[in-house]
Design an enzyme around this catalytic site. Structure first.
Site, mmCIF file in Angstrom:
data_model
loop_
_atom_site.group_PDB
_atom_site.id
_atom_site.type_symbol
_atom_site.label_atom_id
_atom_site.label_comp_id
_atom_site.label_asym_id
_atom_site.label_seq_id
_atom_site.Cartn_x
_atom_site.Cartn_y
_atom_site.Cartn_z
ATOM 1 C CE LYS A 142 11.696 -4.166 27.773
ATOM 2 N NZ LYS A 142 11.655 -3.384 26.512
ATOM 3 C CE LYS A 176 12.244 -8.174 26.433
ATOM 4 N NZ LYS A 176 12.142 -7.261 25.262
#
Length: 329
Positions: free
Chosen positions: A203, A255
């Site tokens: 992330k 992500k």
């Protein structure tokens, strides 16, 4: 024949001649079951609240969330990922609303499970940022830094509360060191070996989260660069991947999706567990804004971005267009 004799002898264009031909030879196909719908539920509202930076997306009421979940089932979507938005006065420095059995996310989990049962994977965001008055994903120490190990204790409690509220899958998104192992142990300790963990493995500290922070009413002060990954790094993601798998992750995520397709491809090549990608709020907003200006074909752009993410290696994609796209597919 051309003046160059038999050249070109190989003609790849033969496989592009008609829509039927292109469908037959397509190497990547989207299916409704490839998609997960992220959804926001806001405490204390009587009508859905539009999110200005994300046209078409709302902060749901409990009732409108149940309707959205039922529509996702009807469309064949695989799952729904829930994010809670508490009333402003309920935020504190520990994110207490995130572990309150009667907090908005836990109430919403129970609502959605009652509505759809096991027909839809009900997933929960396991993070403190929506519930803290400082907007960070963890507990702060005396100097205002995110305290990794103190935060893990809160995550363990969150995992148990979310599991008891009905989550099939918990999604730890805070990027704390050791979070997967601690959460797995916490779930197993209460006999919830059935609850899966979707690890937010890679992330990144991205500029594309802006609309999301409006969506969850973020109180963030500062930034998250000390725990989310540096956009310049790829090998670091593979290190995080190895750690998450060792700690018991059932699925792993990259992500954002679009700006990190190279990372997604490397992760997908490295593992034998399902790989998920999150097409985040800024990716959504860019397409919607450009389409509103008439600069791009909206429907084609949506399908192209999702196809690219799947082609790069994602088995499943979180996207705010999930139900819309699933109906078209």
């Amino acid at each position: 024949m051309t003046k160059y004799g038999a050249f070109p002898g190989t003609r790849p264009r033969r496989l592009r001649t008609t829509p039927a031909m292109r469908r037959m030879v397509a190497e990547t196909r989207l299916h409704p079951a490839d998609l997960i719908l992220p959804a926001f539920v806001r405490e204390g509202v009587s009508e859905p609240v539009p999110i200005g930076a994300m046209p078409g997306v709302v902060q749901h009421t409990r009732d409108s969330l149940k309707k959205a979940a039922a529509e996702a089932v009807e469309a064949g979507v695989a799952g729904i990922m829930l994010f809670g938005v508490p009333e402003e006065g309920k935020k504190d420095n520990r994110g207490s609303a995130g572990t309150d059995p009667d907090g908005i996310l836990q109430v919403a989990l129970r609502d959605v499970r009652a509505e759809v049962g096991d027909d839809l994977l009900v997933m929960s965001d396991l993070c403190l940022d929506e519930y803290t008055d400082h907007g960070h994903c963890g507990v702060l120490d005396a100097e205002g830094r995110v305290d990794n190990d103190a935060t893990l204790e809160r995550y363990a409690e969150m995992a148990q509360v979310q599991a008891e509220a009905g989550a099939h899958v918990v999604g730890p998104s805070g990027m704390m060191d050791g979070q997967i192992g601690v959460i797995r142990e916490a779930l197993d300790r209460i006999g919830r070996q059935d609850v899966a963990i979707l690890a937010y493995t890679a992330k990144y500290a991205s500029a594309f989260y802006g609309p999301f922070r409006e969506a969850v009413g973020s109180s963030l002060r500062g930034d998250r660069k000390t725990y989310q990954q540096d956009p310049a790094n790829l090998r670091e993601s593979l290190r995080e991947l190895a750690l998450d798998l060792e700690e018991g992750a059932d699925m792993v995520m990259v992500k954002p999706a679009g700006p990190y397709l190279d990372v997604l491809a490397r992760v997908a090549d490295a593992v034998d567990v399902p790989v998920v990608a999150y097409q985040i709020s800024g990716e959504y907003a860019m397409v919607e804004a450009a389409a509103e200006k008439g600069w791009i074909d909206r429907d084609r752009a949506i399908l192209e971005t999702l196809t690219g993410i799947k082609r790069a290696g994602a088995r499943t994609i979180l996207t705010y267009w999930a139900t819309e796209v699933a109906r078209k597919l």
